[in-house]
Design a protein around this motif. Structure first.
Motif, mmCIF file in Angstrom:
data_model
loop_
_atom_site.group_PDB
_atom_site.id
_atom_site.type_symbol
_atom_site.label_atom_id
_atom_site.label_comp_id
_atom_site.label_asym_id
_atom_site.label_seq_id
_atom_site.Cartn_x
_atom_site.Cartn_y
_atom_site.Cartn_z
ATOM 1 N N PHE A 463 1.509 -8.346 -4.008
ATOM 2 C CA PHE A 463 0.082 -8.273 -4.361
ATOM 3 C C PHE A 463 -0.441 -6.840 -4.368
ATOM 4 O O PHE A 463 -1.608 -6.608 -4.598
ATOM 5 N N LEU A 464 0.429 -5.871 -4.053
ATOM 6 C CA LEU A 464 -0.012 -4.472 -4.003
ATOM 7 C C LEU A 464 0.789 -3.677 -5.022
ATOM 8 O O LEU A 464 1.996 -3.848 -5.119
ATOM 9 N N ALA A 465 0.116 -2.773 -5.759
ATOM 10 C CA ALA A 465 0.859 -1.922 -6.692
ATOM 11 C C ALA A 465 1.516 -0.777 -5.921
ATOM 12 O O ALA A 465 2.723 -0.693 -5.814
ATOM 13 N N LYS A 466 0.699 0.122 -5.370
ATOM 14 C CA LYS A 466 1.239 1.224 -4.572
ATOM 15 C C LYS A 466 0.499 1.307 -3.240
ATOM 16 O O LYS A 466 1.104 1.460 -2.200
ATOM 17 N N THR A 467 -0.830 1.272 -3.315
ATOM 18 C CA THR A 467 -1.645 1.396 -2.095
ATOM 19 C C THR A 467 -2.738 0.338 -2.148
ATOM 20 O O THR A 467 -2.953 -0.275 -3.187
ATOM 21 N N GLY A 468 -3.431 0.156 -1.048
ATOM 22 C CA GLY A 468 -4.520 -0.830 -1.046
ATOM 23 C C GLY A 468 -5.145 -0.926 0.331
ATOM 24 O O GLY A 468 -4.702 -0.281 1.285
ATOM 25 N N THR A 469 -6.186 -1.742 0.426
ATOM 26 C CA THR A 469 -6.905 -1.918 1.688
ATOM 27 C C THR A 469 -6.822 -3.389 2.076
ATOM 28 O O THR A 469 -7.001 -4.252 1.218
ATOM 29 N N LEU A 470 -6.559 -3.689 3.359
ATOM 30 C CA LEU A 470 -6.576 -5.079 3.823
ATOM 31 C C LEU A 470 -7.762 -5.259 4.755
ATOM 32 O O LEU A 470 -8.033 -4.396 5.594
ATOM 33 N N THR A 471 -8.447 -6.384 4.630
ATOM 34 C CA THR A 471 -9.585 -6.626 5.528
ATOM 35 C C THR A 471 -9.766 -8.129 5.682
ATOM 36 O O THR A 471 -9.236 -8.909 4.884
ATOM 37 N N ASP A 472 -10.502 -8.544 6.726
ATOM 38 C CA ASP A 472 -10.808 -9.968 6.824
ATOM 39 C C ASP A 472 -12.316 -10.196 6.724
ATOM 40 O O ASP A 472 -12.810 -11.282 6.949
ATOM 41 N N SER A 473 -13.059 -9.129 6.393
ATOM 42 C CA SER A 473 -14.510 -9.268 6.281
ATOM 43 C C SER A 473 -14.875 -9.356 4.802
ATOM 44 O O SER A 473 -14.354 -8.604 3.978
ATOM 45 N N GLU A 474 -15.771 -10.262 4.462
ATOM 46 C CA GLU A 474 -16.146 -10.446 3.059
ATOM 47 C C GLU A 474 -16.983 -9.292 2.544
ATOM 48 O O GLU A 474 -17.083 -9.063 1.345
ATOM 49 N N THR A 475 -17.635 -8.557 3.475
ATOM 50 C CA THR A 475 -18.571 -7.510 3.040
ATOM 51 C C THR A 475 -17.929 -6.135 3.011
ATOM 52 O O THR A 475 -18.529 -5.179 2.545
ATOM 53 N N ALA A 476 -16.702 -6.022 3.549
ATOM 54 C CA ALA A 476 -16.099 -4.688 3.676
ATOM 55 C C ALA A 476 -15.770 -4.075 2.318
ATOM 56 O O ALA A 476 -15.354 -4.767 1.393
ATOM 57 N N SER A 477 -15.973 -2.764 2.207
ATOM 58 C CA SER A 477 -15.584 -2.031 0.989
ATOM 59 C C SER A 477 -14.177 -1.476 1.184
ATOM 60 O O SER A 477 -13.744 -1.296 2.321
ATOM 61 N N PRO A 478 -13.486 -1.160 0.073
ATOM 62 C CA PRO A 478 -12.140 -0.576 0.246
ATOM 63 C C PRO A 478 -12.222 0.876 0.722
ATOM 64 O O PRO A 478 -13.273 1.511 0.629
ATOM 65 N N LEU A 479 -11.095 1.393 1.221
ATOM 66 C CA LEU A 479 -11.021 2.807 1.603
ATOM 67 C C LEU A 479 -10.713 3.629 0.359
ATOM 68 O O LEU A 479 -10.090 3.144 -0.580
ATOM 69 N N ARG A 480 -11.160 4.879 0.369
ATOM 70 C CA ARG A 480 -11.015 5.739 -0.810
ATOM 71 C C ARG A 480 -9.549 5.930 -1.200
ATOM 72 O O ARG A 480 -8.688 6.098 -0.357
ATOM 73 N N ALA A 481 -9.293 5.914 -2.500
ATOM 74 C CA ALA A 481 -7.910 6.102 -2.985
ATOM 75 C C ALA A 481 -7.464 7.539 -2.721
ATOM 76 O O ALA A 481 -8.285 8.438 -2.607
ATOM 77 N N MET A 482 -6.155 7.746 -2.655
ATOM 78 C CA MET A 482 -5.638 9.084 -2.328
ATOM 79 C C MET A 482 -5.634 9.985 -3.555
ATOM 80 O O MET A 482 -5.386 9.536 -4.663
#
Length: 843
Positions: A463-482
């Motif tokens: 489910f991931l191409a190279k990088t990504g963010t995992l969270t269990d909160s519906e409101t959380a935003s992703p972390l900035r890409a590198m």
């Protein structure tokens, strides 16, 4: 003998103040992996005798064969600081004396600098290694800049001291001057890219943020160690003694006083304290060892409270010297003390890293938990790279927990790089199958991993191409890409020799693009499979992995390397271009103009982007680049991929229904920005101005099918009337060589359209450093060519630097036109550039 168990490590993981995450960064061949060995040996994972030769973090076969690091490798070590160093070294905010140190050993070669970026993202501190002979080099500055942009606190070690003693045979004062200069160079880079939020992060010997080491012989020290030793001996304050060991302090033994100048009252020449109390004792031990003078050695070490066993005394020369230095100043201990006392724990670092990494609202619960390093908050985990399993069929996701706890079997939301909060694109909801921690080549399964630690996750790789963010909160935003400091500009086409292997190739390319943070695998419209990398070495390693690991050894054909170009315009359009929609009821009037090169660079670096507030962005554009404020407020979009250095600007006055067609024009523009008019390459540095639009009153006649093709045609016409040109990528080449080889270098560069921009001599050495610009197209085989013309004395390093306009007009026969024709041929297009009247309509 390994001094810890998994359960012990798991217990410390719950104490964020006792964790240190650090990366080892430096120029190529300055001794990162060799130095990491000292730390690994101190934790008992490898034997002390092997430290410096084993290079435990180089786990791949080709890393050992080439003796360079290719992939960054993580290793977790456990230390009881009280037992190793003493109770005084335990920091005040720590919870007990047991520490967990996660080290990531990163590559130094410029082609792999994407690995460094992904290593820095998941760490909080960096150990910068500087070779005491070569000094601060290009790549040292590059990686240090990357670290400071990620808000990572640096500490420094000056490595390869054994070379200064044995090879250069410098005297103490020369050594001191050399070290001062090198520390100053590191600090210049730190000061240039300093971030206000982090405060002052410059390194110095007195504060204990600079160590001295010899990785190969596995010994290291900081001035604090010597300060402690002499403070005990002379009965003075530790910190006071340490401060006297650096700078202009001289001890007049006859009058028993410290003075600030190098001559005593009696006019006797004195040695600097650093030379007298630090360098000379080390020199005496080294010389006694190298001369096999065992009696003197036993006496010297005895006075330092070190005893050698009878078997160790049977060693001779280098082995004897290594063992005695290692027993007196063990490498792990000196570096450890610096890491534990001066690098931040996640608890400290996450307070100032949250603004830099988190993309959402700084006040929402996820950001608060991130800032407090809270294990009870919502899960937030960044995956920085994918690590192939032993059989190369699947991948572990390697990342770091920034808040909450990641548990085996937990259901998580996987946010890809294009996820926008509130939408469903690029979002998967899946369960984590297993949670593992990395322990030096072995992965140990654990139940859960809390905040502040690095972790391996199994079962989410598809489910991931190279990088990504995992969270269990519906409101959380992703972390900035590198943001990578190099871009993939060298491309090769790959094909299978045996048609039956085609599925293997497609699957192999998928796996390859996962395994490396930078490499791009693209399928062209002509059906070619393209692999793009940062340079020749990077591509070579990627293709070797592709063939041997991901395709099970199937034969592949590899084309000659090709360079990706960009298309641009050099003047404003000579006329306002008009295009009609296919049903002839809508007209678009546009022109194209070049963008300032500095503006393109700002967009590339993310300083100006599509997400900015439009009023703030307009102010910057009008003040810095002298745009009209009204136009600057009406930028419709950037491209390619909504982030690139091209834009559409709405310069119209009072046009009906304009907002209805905005999306269609933008879609047409995204199409153009990916495939320019000259050779279907990406475009760069073009601003399209929309001057007037005439639309049909009935909305059914101005849908996407009418407006998109019209927008694309009008933009092509604008480009053709604005004297189009090709941009080619240019490397910044950094060459180190002795004076005698200079002539050969100039010859090779001139033949390859390169030009020297600066040359300087390294103070105190006969070595020159040359910086030059070299077009990427001319760089294939440059390294071997250069070595053969200089008798192997010159060492080049190429970094992608900028794009430059190719000389010559693409519309008349010549070099530039030949390049365009060859690209069009390769892509299977008609050879001549389309004529203007194909895109320009008459009223």
């Amino acid at each position: 003998m390994v001094k810890f168990t998994v359960d012990q490590m798991r217990a410390i993981m719950n104490k964020p103040t006792n964790i240190r995450n650090m990366a080892v960064i430096a120029h190529v061949d300055h001794g990162k992996s060799t130095l990491t060995d000292s730390l690994v040996a101190a934790a008992g994972i490898i034997a002390e005798e092997q430290a410096g030769e084993k290079r435990a973090t180089d786990t791949r076969a080709d890393e050992a064969a080439r003796a360079i690091t290719i992939k960054s490798t993580g290793i977790s070590l456990y230390f009881n600081v009280e037992n190793e160093i003493g109770a005084s070294a335990v920091p005040k905010d720590a919870d007990g004396a047991e520490f967990l140190i996660n080290i990531v050993d990163s590559p130094g070669h410029v082609d792999f600098s994407a690995e460094v970026t992904s290593a820095l993202r998941i760490t909080d501190g960096a150990l910068v290694v500087v070779d005491c002979v070569e000094g601060v080099s290009v790549q040292t500055e590059t990686v240090l800049r990357q670290a400071l942009q990620e808000r990572i606190k640096p500490v420094c070690t000056i490595n390869k001291l054994d070379r200064a003693f044995l090879e250069l045979q410098l005297d103490g004062e020369d050594m001191y001057q050399k070290f001062v200069k090198e520390i100053e160079n590191v600090n210049v880079t730190i000061a240039t890219y300093r971030d206000e939020m982090m405060g002052d992060v410059q390194v110095s010997c007195e504060s204990g943020t600079v160590a001295f080491s010899a990785g190969l012989h596995a010994w290291a020290f900081t001035l604090n160690q010597f300060g402690r030793m002499y403070a005990k001996k002379f009965g003075v304050d530790e910190q006071k003694m340490t401060n006297r060991l650096w700078g202009d302090n001289f001890f007049d033994a006859k009058n028993k006083v410290w003075i600030k100048k190098s001559t005593s009252k009696d006019g006797k020449q004195l040695q600097r304290a650093f030379v007298q109390f630090v360098i000379e004792p080390i020199r005496m031990v080294i010389q006694a060892g190298m001369n096999d003078d065992r009696e003197k050695l036993v006496k010297l070490l005895g006075s330092l409270g070190v005893t050698l066993t009878p078997t160790e005394l049977e060693l001779s020369q280098k082995a004897l010297m290594k063992r005695s230095m290692q027993k007196w100043l063990p490498g792990g201990r000196g570096l450890l003390e610096m890491i534990v006392t001066h690098l931040p724990s996640p608890f400290v670092a996450q307070k100032y890293r949250v603004e830099n990494l988190y993309e959402g609202n700084m006040e929402d619960e996820t950001a608060q938990a991130f800032r407090k390093c809270d294990p009870t908050g919502p899960l937030l985990l960044f995956i920085s790279k994918m690590v192939p399993t032993a059989d190369r069929s699947r991948f572990f996701a390697f990342g770091r927990v920034f808040s909450g706890v990641v548990k085996t079997g937990a259901k998580v939301r996987i946010l890809g790089p294009n996820y926008v909060p509130g939408k469903k694109d690029d979002l998967f909801i899946k369960n984590i199958q297993r949670v593992l921690i990395q322990m030096a080549g072995k992965n140990e399964a654990v139940e859960s991993v809390p905040v502040g630690n690095t972790v391996l996750l199994a079962g989410i790789d598809q489910f991931l191409a190279k990088t990504g963010t995992l969270t269990d909160s519906e409101t959380a935003s992703p972390l900035r890409a590198m943001k990578f400091s190099v871009s993939p500009v060298v491309r090769v086409a790959v094909d299978v020799k045996n048609a039956a292997d085609l599925p293997k190739l497609v699957e192999g390319l998928k796996r390859l693009s996962k395994s490396d943070p930078l490499v791009q695998c693209i399928i062209e419209e002509s059906g070619e499979h393209i692999v793009a990398g940062a340079g020749e070495l990077h591509l070579e390693i990627c293709l070797k992995d592709l063939q041997e690991d991901f395709m099970g050894g199937a034969d592949i054909r590899i084309s000659d390397p090709v360079v990706s170009y960009r298309e641009t315009v050099t003047e404003t359009s000579t006329e306002t271009c008009l295009s009609k929609s296919p049903n002839k009821h809508n007209r678009l009037y546009c022109t194209a103009a070049p963008l300032d090169e500095d503006l393109c660079a700002d967009i590339d670096n993310g300083e100006i982007n599509a997400r900015d507030d439009f009023k703030v962005r307009a102010r910057v554009l009008s003040e810095k680049y002298e745009w009209d404020v009204n136009e600057a407020r009406k930028i419709w979009c950037f491209g390619p991929d909504t982030t690139g250095p091209n834009m559409v600007v709405d310069c119209t006055k009072a046009v009906q229904y304009l907002n209805e067609i905005k999306d269609h024009v933008v879609a047409g523009f995204q199409w153009v920005s990916k495939e320019g008019v000259l050779a279907e390459e990406n475009i760069r540095g073009i601003r399209f101005n929309i001057h007037d639009v005439t639309l049909h009153t009935d909305s059914i006649h101005r849908g996407a099918g009418q407006i998109m093709p019209a927008a694309r045609r009008v933009m092509y016409a604008c480009m053709l009337t604005a004297s189009p040109a090709l941009l080619e990528p240019v490397y910044l080449v950094d060459i180190t060589c002795p004076e005698a080889a200079m002539g050969g270098i100039y010859g090779v560069l001139t033949r390859r359209r390169g030009h020297v921009i600066e040359e300087m001599q390294r103070p105190g050495t006969p070595i020159f450093q040359i910086k030059a610009h070299l077009p990427v197209a001319e760089s294939f085989g440059f390294t071997s060519d250069l070595r053969s013309h200089t008798g192997g004395q010159a060492f080049p390093q190429c970094v992608f630097d900028h794009w430059q306009v190719m000389p010559g007009n693409v519309m008349v026969p010549g070099k530039a036109q030949d390049t365009v024709i060859s690209i069009r041929k390769r892509k299977g297009l008609s050879e001549e550039v389309p004529p203007l009247d194909r895109y320009l309509d008459k009223l």
